[in-house]
Design a protein around this motif. Structure first.
Motif, PDB file in Angstrom:
ATOM      1  N   GLU A 171       0.940  -1.668  -4.871  1.00 31.90           N
ATOM      2  CA  GLU A 171      -0.029  -1.112  -3.921  1.00 31.90           C
ATOM      3  C   GLU A 171       0.329  -1.465  -2.469  1.00 31.90           C
ATOM      4  O   GLU A 171      -0.446  -2.097  -1.748  1.00 31.90           O
ATOM      5  CB  GLU A 171      -1.443  -1.623  -4.234  1.00 31.90           C
ATOM      6  CG  GLU A 171      -1.931  -1.292  -5.626  1.00 31.90           C
ATOM      7  CD  GLU A 171      -2.258   0.185  -5.815  1.00 31.90           C
ATOM      8  OE1 GLU A 171      -2.330   0.912  -4.816  1.00 31.90           O
ATOM      9  OE2 GLU A 171      -2.416   0.589  -6.968  1.00 31.90           O
ATOM     10  N   PRO A 172       1.506  -1.048  -1.979  1.00 29.99           N
ATOM     11  CA  PRO A 172       1.960  -1.514  -0.666  1.00 29.99           C
ATOM     12  C   PRO A 172       1.331  -0.834   0.533  1.00 29.99           C
ATOM     13  O   PRO A 172       1.438  -1.345   1.646  1.00 29.99           O
ATOM     14  CB  PRO A 172       3.461  -1.199  -0.700  1.00 29.99           C
ATOM     15  CG  PRO A 172       3.549   0.016  -1.581  1.00 29.99           C
ATOM     16  CD  PRO A 172       2.493  -0.175  -2.638  1.00 29.99           C
ATOM     17  N   THR A 173       0.691   0.316   0.348  1.00 26.83           N
ATOM     18  CA  THR A 173       0.251   1.099   1.509  1.00 26.83           C
ATOM     19  C   THR A 173      -1.259   1.084   1.718  1.00 26.83           C
ATOM     20  O   THR A 173      -1.785   1.883   2.480  1.00 26.83           O
ATOM     21  CB  THR A 173       0.707   2.565   1.371  1.00 26.83           C
ATOM     22  OG1 THR A 173       0.056   3.130   0.223  1.00 26.83           O
ATOM     23  CG2 THR A 173       2.208   2.657   1.210  1.00 26.83           C
ATOM     24  N   ALA A 174      -1.946   0.169   1.051  1.00 22.72           N
ATOM     25  CA  ALA A 174      -3.414   0.207   1.045  1.00 22.72           C
ATOM     26  C   ALA A 174      -4.020   0.118   2.447  1.00 22.72           C
ATOM     27  O   ALA A 174      -5.121   0.612   2.674  1.00 22.72           O
ATOM     28  CB  ALA A 174      -3.968  -0.908   0.177  1.00 22.72           C
ATOM     29  N   VAL A 175      -3.320  -0.513   3.388  1.00 20.41           N
ATOM     30  CA  VAL A 175      -3.929  -0.747   4.703  1.00 20.41           C
ATOM     31  C   VAL A 175      -3.106  -0.150   5.842  1.00 20.41           C
ATOM     32  O   VAL A 175      -3.249  -0.551   6.982  1.00 20.41           O
ATOM     33  CB  VAL A 175      -4.109  -2.263   4.935  1.00 20.41           C
ATOM     34  CG1 VAL A 175      -5.133  -2.833   3.976  1.00 20.41           C
ATOM     35  CG2 VAL A 175      -2.792  -3.008   4.784  1.00 20.41           C
ATOM     36  N   LEU A 176      -2.281   0.839   5.538  1.00 23.92           N
ATOM     37  CA  LEU A 176      -1.437   1.435   6.566  1.00 23.92           C
ATOM     38  C   LEU A 176      -1.979   2.795   6.993  1.00 23.92           C
ATOM     39  O   LEU A 176      -2.608   3.502   6.207  1.00 23.92           O
ATOM     40  CB  LEU A 176      -0.003   1.601   6.051  1.00 23.92           C
ATOM     41  CG  LEU A 176       0.700   0.335   5.548  1.00 23.92           C
ATOM     42  CD1 LEU A 176       2.120   0.668   5.111  1.00 23.92           C
ATOM     43  CD2 LEU A 176       0.702  -0.755   6.605  1.00 23.92           C
ATOM     44  N   THR A 177      -1.730   3.157   8.246  1.00 28.88           N
ATOM     45  CA  THR A 177      -2.087   4.484   8.738  1.00 28.88           C
ATOM     46  C   THR A 177      -1.088   5.504   8.176  1.00 28.88           C
ATOM     47  O   THR A 177      -0.018   5.135   7.671  1.00 28.88           O
ATOM     48  CB  THR A 177      -2.032   4.540  10.268  1.00 28.88           C
ATOM     49  OG1 THR A 177      -0.669   4.377  10.685  1.00 28.88           O
ATOM     50  CG2 THR A 177      -2.891   3.466  10.892  1.00 28.88           C
ATOM     51  N   PRO A 178      -1.428   6.806   8.247  1.00 35.04           N
ATOM     52  CA  PRO A 178      -0.469   7.819   7.782  1.00 35.04           C
ATOM     53  C   PRO A 178       0.899   7.690   8.451  1.00 35.04           C
ATOM     54  O   PRO A 178       1.939   7.846   7.798  1.00 35.04           O
ATOM     55  CB  PRO A 178      -1.155   9.136   8.162  1.00 35.04           C
ATOM     56  CG  PRO A 178      -2.606   8.816   8.164  1.00 35.04           C
ATOM     57  CD  PRO A 178      -2.710   7.406   8.668  1.00 35.04           C
ATOM     58  N   GLN A 179       0.910   7.392   9.755  1.00 31.02           N
ATOM     59  CA  GLN A 179       2.193   7.244  10.441  1.00 31.02           C
ATOM     60  C   GLN A 179       2.967   6.035   9.911  1.00 31.02           C
ATOM     61  O   GLN A 179       4.182   6.100   9.715  1.00 31.02           O
ATOM     62  CB  GLN A 179       1.952   7.101  11.952  1.00 31.02           C
ATOM     63  CG  GLN A 179       1.486   8.385  12.625  1.00 31.02           C
ATOM     64  CD  GLN A 179      -0.019   8.591  12.551  1.00 31.02           C
ATOM     65  OE1 GLN A 179      -0.730   7.860  11.871  1.00 31.02           O
ATOM     66  NE2 GLN A 179      -0.520   9.609  13.241  1.00 31.02           N
ATOM     67  N   GLU A 180       2.255   4.926   9.654  1.00 33.90           N
ATOM     68  CA  GLU A 180       2.915   3.726   9.133  1.00 33.90           C
ATOM     69  C   GLU A 180       3.408   3.943   7.711  1.00 33.90           C
ATOM     70  O   GLU A 180       4.471   3.454   7.330  1.00 33.90           O
ATOM     71  CB  GLU A 180       1.949   2.542   9.187  1.00 33.90           C
ATOM     72  CG  GLU A 180       1.653   2.050  10.591  1.00 33.90           C
ATOM     73  CD  GLU A 180       0.534   1.026  10.617  1.00 33.90           C
ATOM     74  OE1 GLU A 180       0.609   0.100  11.450  1.00 33.90           O
ATOM     75  OE2 GLU A 180      -0.417   1.150   9.833  1.00 33.90           O
ATOM     76  N   ILE A 181       2.639   4.696   6.923  1.00 32.84           N
ATOM     77  CA  ILE A 181       3.061   4.998   5.549  1.00 32.84           C
ATOM     78  C   ILE A 181       4.340   5.819   5.569  1.00 32.84           C
ATOM     79  O   ILE A 181       5.285   5.538   4.827  1.00 32.84           O
ATOM     80  CB  ILE A 181       1.940   5.745   4.800  1.00 32.84           C
ATOM     81  CG1 ILE A 181       0.774   4.794   4.524  1.00 32.84           C
ATOM     82  CG2 ILE A 181       2.457   6.319   3.486  1.00 32.84           C
ATOM     83  CD1 ILE A 181      -0.458   5.481   3.962  1.00 32.84           C
ATOM     84  N   GLU A 182       4.379   6.822   6.427  1.00 35.89           N
ATOM     85  CA  GLU A 182       5.577   7.651   6.496  1.00 35.89           C
ATOM     86  C   GLU A 182       6.772   6.836   6.979  1.00 35.89           C
ATOM     87  O   GLU A 182       7.911   7.016   6.510  1.00 35.89           O
ATOM     88  CB  GLU A 182       5.340   8.862   7.412  1.00 35.89           C
ATOM     89  CG  GLU A 182       6.488   9.855   7.416  1.00 35.89           C
ATOM     90  CD  GLU A 182       6.942  10.264   6.028  1.00 35.89           C
ATOM     91  OE1 GLU A 182       8.158  10.201   5.760  1.00 35.89           O
ATOM     92  OE2 GLU A 182       6.079  10.615   5.196  1.00 35.89           O
TER      93      GLU A 182
END
Length: 496
Positions: A163-174
């Motif tokens: 679950e690495p992206t639970a607290v990232l914004t869409p830009q940070e996820i990309e």
């Protein structure tokens, strides 16, 4: 390459993995999906040496291996970021990241050099964190970034992300996905354990679906879709959107005026004003660490306010304690179920009555009524589908998603006039997400006011009737959740 052959793992009478076989090809991104309790985290912890299998074999780069601890896996270049953090809270970010991989010599550690390296790495990966900060002072989102940096700092060639992206914004996820793709193109291998089907489809090459401790499908990602994956995960068709009718707001329940809240690092909430009416969900979107944690905790009475006012049904409650607010009809689902929501070593009965343990009928003639407590707990378990349905189990024996359903069920069962919600579906599988969303909408439709904070932008867009954006402790805008794009929200959260 990692190959798990016929792995079985038991915890007492519970079979977490049953005859599981998974092959992760080199230089690929491989997703593992499934419900909470499906065994996906357990099987990857076995691959990392955290658990030893009761049966089966592990092969890494074609050689049979046996791990006595994670150190054996780390030496082979395997890294893992766990869903529940493995950080030492009274140590700094740098000390946590280099723990076990210290630089320097026998005369001392080169902390300054490590801090520089971590700063450079965090800037490059857009995972901003202060290397000198104490972990105990960080938000949940910031702690997750430290876990990710810890694995990447050790130059893992085979990276497992839970679950690495639970607290990232869409830009940070990309940006993270771009990093993972570059790692793959450089010959590294990545395994992602996730509940977000859109992430599976966006970044993975292969996907393994698990249900009830077994593998029910191995697919090429390009040959499947979200609906098929959801059906395999849950064993039935799943609604992939929030169903709700137009809200019909009533009288104002909560009013916040120029609220100022201080944290250990300074002012966290800077003059926030907002209101929530009966029968509506007001959402707050923002990158974690921008004051939303302190805002919700101040409203719940967990931390003091430095300035401004909190009005509940027209009465100022700024200086009231937690119990007094509960008695008025305020409930709170915290962002960190382990720190604020549960006593992990208490059983489900004890956890189900937290906050009402002094009330009738839980208390009779000055004593806890064990029969009433068990009845109450079984009602929460039944109404909120907590599994296993055993009120005598200790809380830490449940999967993360079922722990969350217990907390959500306890708070909603109070039928509050105001519900404060932080990250309601963090680490929760797709079936449980659908369930929790439905319960929140039902509570709204019964006339409760709900203030919702979520790092999941699609979640807050889907649930909220009105949506506020917070940045650096200030509300920087209000948008229509039905029309605003995720990209626009991400820009508002980062640059106003």
């Amino acid at each position: 390459m990692l190959e798990l052959r016929n792995i079985t793992k038991r915890f007492g009478n519970v079979v977490a993995n049953r005859d599981v076989s998974i092959k992760v090809k080199p230089a690929t991104i491989h997703a593992i999906v499934g419900e909470n309790g499906a065994g996906k985290s357990t099987i990857m912890r076995i691959a990392f040496g955290f658990y030893k299998p009761d049966a089966g074999e592990i092969f890494f780069d074609g050689k049979r291996v046996e791990f006595s601890s994670p150190h054996d896996a780390i030496r082979l270049g395997i890294g893992m970021v766990h869903q529940h953090f493995t950080l030492v809270e009274n140590m700094t970010v740098t000390e946590n990241i280099i723990l076990g991989a210290e630089t320097g010599n026998s005369l001392g550690l080169d902390i300054e050099r490590a801090e520089r390296e971590i700063s450079e790495l965090s800037e490059r990966l857009k995972l901003k964190v202060n290397p000198k900060a104490l972990v105990e002072d960080l938000s949940v989102g910031e702690q997750q970034r430290v876990e990710l940096l810890k694995a990447l700092y050790r130059k893992a060639n085979f990276l497992i992300l839970d679950e690495p992206t639970a607290v990232l914004t869409p830009q940070e996820i990309e940006e993270l996905f771009s990093i993972l793709r570059r790692m793959r193109d450089e010959g590294k291998t990545v395994v992602i354990i996730t509940h977000k089907l859109e992430e599976v489809l966006a970044v993975s090459d292969y996907v393994t679906v698990m249900r009830d401790g077994q593998v029910v499908g191995n697919l090429k990602t390009s040959e499947t879709n979200a609906r098929e994956l959801a059906r395999m995960i849950v064993g039935r068709d799943v609604l992939l959107r929030v169903e709700k009718v137009q809200s019909n707001p009533g009288n104002e329940v909560l009013r916040v005026e120029d609220l100022v809240v201080e944290s250990k690092h300074g002012i966290a909430v800077r003059g926030v004003s907002l209101n929530v009416r009966a029968g509506e969900i007001v959402g707050i979107a923002g990158i974690e660490g921008n004051g939303q944690t302190e805002l919700i905790e101040a409203l719940a009475g967990l931390i003091p306010v430095k300035g401004g006012r909190i009005l509940f049904l027209g009465k100022e409650i700024s200086n009231l304690g937690v119990r007094e607010r509960i008695e008025l009809g305020i409930a709170h689902i915290p962002e960190d179920r382990h720190k604020r929501g549960l006593f992990l070593n208490f059983d489900l009965r004890e956890n189900a009555i937290l906050g009402i343990h002094y009330r009738k009928p839980i208390v009779s003639n000055g004593l806890l009524d064990l029969q009433r407590i068990e009845e109450h707990t079984r009602q929460v378990i039944q109404n909120f589908d907590v599994r296993p349905a055993n009120p005598f189990l200790i809380a830490k024996s449940l999967s993360g998603g079922n722990q969350q359903k217990l907390v959500v069920g306890r708070e909603i069962s109070l039928q509050p006039k105001l519900l404060l919600v932080s990250q309601p579906t963090r680490g929760v599988d797709i079936g449980a997400i659908e369930f929790i969303h439905r319960k929140l909408v039902e509570l709204r439709d019964k006339g409760s006011a709900i203030l919702l904070v979520s790092a999941e932008l699609e979640e807050v867009k889907s649930l909220a009737d009105r949506l506020l954006v917070i940045r650096q402790g200030r509300i920087v805008g209000e948008v229509d959740p039905s029309t605003v794009s995720v990209e626009r929200l991400g820009l508002m959260m980062t640059s106003g």
